[in-house]
Design a protein around this motif. Structure first.
Motif, PDB file in Angstrom:
ATOM      1  N   MET A 239      -7.155  15.450   3.326  1.00  0.00           N
ATOM      2  CA  MET A 239      -6.805  14.116   2.805  1.00  0.00           C
ATOM      3  C   MET A 239      -7.926  13.570   1.915  1.00  0.00           C
ATOM      4  O   MET A 239      -7.669  12.933   0.890  1.00  0.00           O
ATOM      5  N   CYS A 240      -9.174  13.832   2.307  1.00  0.00           N
ATOM      6  CA  CYS A 240     -10.302  13.375   1.479  1.00  0.00           C
ATOM      7  C   CYS A 240     -10.309  14.117   0.145  1.00  0.00           C
ATOM      8  O   CYS A 240     -10.540  13.511  -0.919  1.00  0.00           O
ATOM      9  N   ALA A 241     -10.051  15.424   0.193  1.00  0.00           N
ATOM     10  CA  ALA A 241      -9.997  16.205  -1.056  1.00  0.00           C
ATOM     11  C   ALA A 241      -8.889  15.645  -1.937  1.00  0.00           C
ATOM     12  O   ALA A 241      -9.050  15.493  -3.148  1.00  0.00           O
ATOM     13  N   ALA A 242      -7.762  15.297  -1.311  1.00  0.00           N
ATOM     14  CA  ALA A 242      -6.629  14.761  -2.063  1.00  0.00           C
ATOM     15  C   ALA A 242      -6.954  13.387  -2.632  1.00  0.00           C
ATOM     16  O   ALA A 242      -6.632  13.078  -3.786  1.00  0.00           O
ATOM     17  N   ALA A 243      -7.619  12.556  -1.837  1.00  0.00           N
ATOM     18  CA  ALA A 243      -7.932  11.190  -2.289  1.00  0.00           C
ATOM     19  C   ALA A 243      -8.746  11.243  -3.574  1.00  0.00           C
ATOM     20  O   ALA A 243      -8.537  10.465  -4.505  1.00  0.00           O
ATOM     21  N   LEU A 244      -9.648  12.194  -3.639  1.00  0.00           N
ATOM     22  CA  LEU A 244     -10.544  12.278  -4.797  1.00  0.00           C
ATOM     23  C   LEU A 244      -9.950  13.093  -5.924  1.00  0.00           C
ATOM     24  O   LEU A 244     -10.285  12.877  -7.101  1.00  0.00           O
ATOM     25  N   ASN A 245      -9.070  14.037  -5.602  1.00  0.00           N
ATOM     26  CA  ASN A 245      -8.683  15.043  -6.604  1.00  0.00           C
ATOM     27  C   ASN A 245      -7.185  15.226  -6.806  1.00  0.00           C
ATOM     28  O   ASN A 245      -6.797  16.120  -7.536  1.00  0.00           O
ATOM     29  N   ALA A 246      -6.361  14.464  -6.162  1.00  0.00           N
ATOM     30  CA  ALA A 246      -4.941  14.833  -6.188  1.00  0.00           C
ATOM     31  C   ALA A 246      -4.060  13.798  -6.860  1.00  0.00           C
ATOM     32  O   ALA A 246      -4.442  12.637  -7.024  1.00  0.00           O
ATOM     33  N   ASN A 247      -2.887  14.249  -7.231  1.00  0.00           N
ATOM     34  CA  ASN A 247      -1.830  13.304  -7.566  1.00  0.00           C
ATOM     35  C   ASN A 247      -1.140  12.950  -6.257  1.00  0.00           C
ATOM     36  O   ASN A 247      -1.079  11.819  -5.860  1.00  0.00           O
ATOM     37  N   GLU A 248      -0.649  13.988  -5.627  1.00  0.00           N
ATOM     38  CA  GLU A 248       0.108  13.783  -4.389  1.00  0.00           C
ATOM     39  C   GLU A 248      -0.006  15.036  -3.534  1.00  0.00           C
ATOM     40  O   GLU A 248       0.223  16.135  -4.038  1.00  0.00           O
ATOM     41  N   LEU A 249      -0.411  14.888  -2.299  1.00  0.00           N
ATOM     42  CA  LEU A 249      -0.550  16.058  -1.425  1.00  0.00           C
ATOM     43  C   LEU A 249       0.112  15.762  -0.093  1.00  0.00           C
ATOM     44  O   LEU A 249      -0.061  14.676   0.457  1.00  0.00           O
ATOM     45  N   GLU A 268      -7.715   1.537   2.451  1.00  0.00           N
ATOM     46  CA  GLU A 268      -8.727   0.693   1.803  1.00  0.00           C
ATOM     47  C   GLU A 268      -9.195   1.298   0.474  1.00  0.00           C
ATOM     48  O   GLU A 268      -9.533   0.584  -0.465  1.00  0.00           O
ATOM     49  N   MET A 269      -9.179   2.626   0.407  1.00  0.00           N
ATOM     50  CA  MET A 269      -9.565   3.303  -0.849  1.00  0.00           C
ATOM     51  C   MET A 269      -8.488   3.138  -1.925  1.00  0.00           C
ATOM     52  O   MET A 269      -8.694   3.515  -3.070  1.00  0.00           O
ATOM     53  N   GLY A 270      -7.322   2.661  -1.508  1.00  0.00           N
ATOM     54  CA  GLY A 270      -6.241   2.453  -2.487  1.00  0.00           C
ATOM     55  C   GLY A 270      -5.221   3.576  -2.499  1.00  0.00           C
ATOM     56  O   GLY A 270      -4.354   3.627  -3.375  1.00  0.00           O
ATOM     57  N   CYS A 271      -5.307   4.495  -1.524  1.00  0.00           N
ATOM     58  CA  CYS A 271      -4.331   5.594  -1.451  1.00  0.00           C
ATOM     59  C   CYS A 271      -3.032   5.092  -0.836  1.00  0.00           C
ATOM     60  O   CYS A 271      -3.055   4.197   0.009  1.00  0.00           O
ATOM     61  N   LYS A 272      -1.930   5.696  -1.254  1.00  0.00           N
ATOM     62  CA  LYS A 272      -0.643   5.387  -0.616  1.00  0.00           C
ATOM     63  C   LYS A 272      -0.335   6.500   0.375  1.00  0.00           C
ATOM     64  O   LYS A 272      -0.516   7.675   0.070  1.00  0.00           O
ATOM     65  N   LEU A 273       0.104   6.093   1.554  1.00  0.00           N
ATOM     66  CA  LEU A 273       0.370   7.091   2.589  1.00  0.00           C
ATOM     67  C   LEU A 273       1.839   7.056   2.979  1.00  0.00           C
ATOM     68  O   LEU A 273       2.442   5.981   3.070  1.00  0.00           O
ATOM     69  N   ASP A 277       7.603  13.146  10.683  1.00  0.00           N
ATOM     70  CA  ASP A 277       7.251  13.417  12.083  1.00  0.00           C
ATOM     71  C   ASP A 277       5.905  14.117  12.214  1.00  0.00           C
ATOM     72  O   ASP A 277       5.072  13.728  13.018  1.00  0.00           O
ATOM     73  N   ASP A 278       5.716  15.176  11.442  1.00  0.00           N
ATOM     74  CA  ASP A 278       4.480  15.948  11.603  1.00  0.00           C
ATOM     75  C   ASP A 278       3.791  16.224  10.258  1.00  0.00           C
ATOM     76  O   ASP A 278       3.156  17.249  10.070  1.00  0.00           O
ATOM     77  N   SER A 279       3.956  15.291   9.317  1.00  0.00           N
ATOM     78  CA  SER A 279       3.242  15.471   8.051  1.00  0.00           C
ATOM     79  C   SER A 279       2.849  14.118   7.475  1.00  0.00           C
ATOM     80  O   SER A 279       3.448  13.090   7.792  1.00  0.00           O
ATOM     81  N   VAL A 280       1.810  14.146   6.664  1.00  0.00           N
ATOM     82  CA  VAL A 280       1.373  12.925   6.003  1.00  0.00           C
ATOM     83  C   VAL A 280       1.261  13.232   4.511  1.00  0.00           C
ATOM     84  O   VAL A 280       0.752  14.279   4.121  1.00  0.00           O
ATOM     85  N   LYS A 281       1.808  12.293   3.706  1.00  0.00           N
ATOM     86  CA  LYS A 281       1.746  12.473   2.252  1.00  0.00           C
ATOM     87  C   LYS A 281       0.758  11.441   1.714  1.00  0.00           C
ATOM     88  O   LYS A 281       0.832  10.260   2.057  1.00  0.00           O
ATOM     89  N   ILE A 282      -0.166  11.906   0.881  1.00  0.00           N
ATOM     90  CA  ILE A 282      -1.156  10.989   0.336  1.00  0.00           C
ATOM     91  C   ILE A 282      -1.088  11.020  -1.192  1.00  0.00           C
ATOM     92  O   ILE A 282      -1.068  12.088  -1.802  1.00  0.00           O
ATOM     93  N   SER A 283      -0.991   9.833  -1.782  1.00  0.00           N
ATOM     94  CA  SER A 283      -1.015   9.717  -3.250  1.00  0.00           C
ATOM     95  C   SER A 283      -2.222   8.863  -3.581  1.00  0.00           C
ATOM     96  O   SER A 283      -2.432   7.797  -2.996  1.00  0.00           O
ATOM     97  N   SER A 284      -3.028   9.328  -4.522  1.00  0.00           N
ATOM     98  CA  SER A 284      -4.266   8.589  -4.796  1.00  0.00           C
ATOM     99  C   SER A 284      -4.208   7.920  -6.165  1.00  0.00           C
ATOM    100  O   SER A 284      -3.572   8.420  -7.090  1.00  0.00           O
ATOM    101  N   PRO A 285      -4.885   6.789  -6.299  1.00  0.00           N
ATOM    102  CA  PRO A 285      -4.935   6.118  -7.599  1.00  0.00           C
ATOM    103  C   PRO A 285      -5.895   6.883  -8.523  1.00  0.00           C
ATOM    104  O   PRO A 285      -6.584   7.803  -8.077  1.00  0.00           O
ATOM    105  N   LYS A 286      -5.979   6.462  -9.800  1.00  0.00           N
ATOM    106  CA  LYS A 286      -6.867   7.151 -10.743  1.00  0.00           C
ATOM    107  C   LYS A 286      -8.313   7.108 -10.272  1.00  0.00           C
ATOM    108  O   LYS A 286      -9.018   8.092 -10.304  1.00  0.00           O
ATOM    109  N   ARG A 287      -8.721   5.926  -9.855  1.00  0.00           N
ATOM    110  CA  ARG A 287     -10.075   5.813  -9.305  1.00  0.00           C
ATOM    111  C   ARG A 287      -9.982   5.074  -7.968  1.00  0.00           C
ATOM    112  O   ARG A 287      -9.348   4.009  -7.884  1.00  0.00           O
ATOM    113  N   LEU A 288     -10.617   5.632  -6.964  1.00  0.00           N
ATOM    114  CA  LEU A 288     -10.534   5.027  -5.636  1.00  0.00           C
ATOM    115  C   LEU A 288     -11.320   3.722  -5.588  1.00  0.00           C
ATOM    116  O   LEU A 288     -12.267   3.527  -6.347  1.00  0.00           O
ATOM    117  N   LYS A 289     -10.928   2.858  -4.651  1.00  0.00           N
ATOM    118  CA  LYS A 289     -11.699   1.629  -4.420  1.00  0.00           C
ATOM    119  C   LYS A 289     -12.804   1.921  -3.411  1.00  0.00           C
ATOM    120  O   LYS A 289     -12.676   2.844  -2.597  1.00  0.00           O
TER     121      LYS A 289
END
Ligand code: UD1
Length: 431
Positions: A239-249, A268-273, A277-289
């Protein structure tokens, strides 16, 4: 020695699956010594720490078989009651063998454990608890001579909710005479998983995952089949790798409730979650807060194991974040390495002040410990140009084939085994 070569700046995306929890499987493997039969443990990751546990079990006389991610441990015959120093020093969790070996053999010689160099890691809570259960322990240089003709139940008040000590007490008391109560027990999900395994074998452990755990000793345990819980720290790493480097993981095979202590940080970093049931999708903004202040604490607080990886995720955030480490005083060694990427992190006592920068640059860095190593990978994925990460044996203790998993989600990462190969594959170093 192996190193990772990462060509940073690639967007990550798609799906990734996490393996079984390292911190669950190690105490479970140690506790198989209590069972005179074949324990079948599923969802066991292929990690060097697991290999080290298997070596100890085999040395002691157990027969261990691996088929894919299933380990079968036959502990019907245990022929030795001491663990050599070199085996103990391979990992911190080897101290978990003390309770199980002593319960099984009544007399054991065990040396001080090794593990990540993240500060003083005393074992006084383990020893005083085992003494309360009836062990007589004499320290002799770097080894401990322990005797316990029979463990008996006791009321044990931990001055700190130590994960390892809680596990050792549970393991030592399941076959003890009478009732043991642990006050201020650690509440980590891995404690509950250990108790779930032992209870399936016939133990009577109540309240695991809560601050008070009660164990009613039973005569014997029978073999069972158990599936290890997903690794929440590996999940947070991706999730941290995705927050910094991903569109959507999408990170699959997770237990959402085990992630509660870290999810607010991603928000708080501005990611959308998004959750299934057993998965989490993370979408990150262009630059994290930035994140105002994180302080590591025992579960359900923010995990010390996520301190370095979240720090890496914040390197390019907008603003200043503060992370305080309250569990291990030496757990900031990764900071000087992260700064080699062009990060701006200062240390004030036990707090790290992360001033987000616009860009990171490829660097040659070392892994200082397991999670510090994962932080190097996250930073290198976000750095412009090539990075080389050495001493990745730390990473292999807790992440199975990290380079293959990251490659599946779009990272340009490879493992090279020596200088020659690196020079051939990568050409000139960047800086
Ligand atoms: C700790 C983490 C665990 C993490 C693991 C690997 C906590 C509470 N525990 O578990 O989540 O997965 O590291 O990084 O976050 N202590 C003593 N005497 C002892 C035992 C511990 O003083 O006998 C102190 C330690 O110095 C440390 C704290 O208690 O400050 C946490 O130790 P403990 O939970 O036992 O460590 P681990 O079991 O290694």
């Amino acid at each position: 020695m192996d190193k990772l070569i990462i060509n940073g700046g690639k967007k990550l995306g798609g799906e990734i699956s996490v393996h079984g929890a390292k911190n669950s499987v190690l105490p479970i493997l140690a506790s198989t010594l209590l069972i005179k039969g074949e324990s079948v443990i599923k969802n066991v990751p292929s990690l060097t720490d697991v290999d080290a546990s298997v070596r100890i079990l085999e040395y002691l006389g157990a027969k261990v078989k691996r088929e894919a991610d299933t380990l079968t441990v036959d502990a019907r015959e245990i022929t030795k009651n001491s663990v050599p120093e070199d085996m103990m020093r391979e990992m911190r969790s080897s101290i978990i063998f003390l309770g199980s070996l002593l319960s099984r053999t009544k007399e054991a010689v065990i040396c001080y454990p090794g593990g990540c160099d993240i500060g003083v890691r005393p074992i006084d809570l383990h020893l005083s608890a085992l003494k309360k259960l009836g062990a007589v322990i004499t320290e002799n240089g770097s080894c401990l001579h322990c005797k316990a003709q029979s463990f008996h139940g006791a009321k044990i008040i931990l001055t700190f909710p130590s994960v390892g000590a809680t596990e050792n007490i549970i393991i030592a008391s399941v076959l003890a005479k009478g009732r043991t109560t642990i006050i201020n027990a650690a509440r980590e999900p891995e404690i509950s998983d250990l108790a779930a395994f032992l209870n399936s074998c016939g133990a009577r452990i109540f309240g695991a995952g809560e601050g008070t755990v009660e164990i009613e000793g039973v005569e014997s345990l029978s073999p069972c089949e158990h599936t290890v819980i997903p690794d929440r720290i590996e999940t947070a790493t991706y999730m941290c790798a995705a927050a910094l480097n991903a569109n959507e993981l999408t990170v699959k095979n997770v237990r959402i409730r085990h992630l509660y202590p870290v999810l607010p940080v991603f928000s708080e970093m501005g990611c959308k979650l998004g959750f299934d049931d057993d998965s989490v999708k993370i979408s990150s903004p262009k630059r994290l807060k930035r994140v105002k202040h994180i302080k590591t604490a025992p579960y359900p607080g923010f995990p010390t194991d996520c301190q370095a990886i979240v720090m890496a995720a914040l390197l390019k955030s907008y603003g200043v974040s503060v992370i305080s480490e309250s569990i291990f005083e030496g757990r900031f060694k990764h900071i000087s390495e992260l700064n080699r990427f062009g990060a701006d992190i200062a240390v004030n006592d036990r707090s790290a002040i992360i001033n987000g920068v616009k860009s990171l640059y490829g660097a040659n860095v070392y892994c200082t410990d397991l999670r510090g190593g994962a932080a190097m990978v996250i930073a290198a994925l976000a750095a412009e140009g090539k990075s080389s990460i050495r001493d990745i044996y730390h990473i292999d203790r807790g992440y199975e084939k990290i380079e293959e998993n990251l490659a599946l989600i779009g990272a340009d990462v490879k493992r090279v085994s020596d200088e020659k190969e690196e020079n051939k594959d990568v050409g000139q170093e960047q800086r």
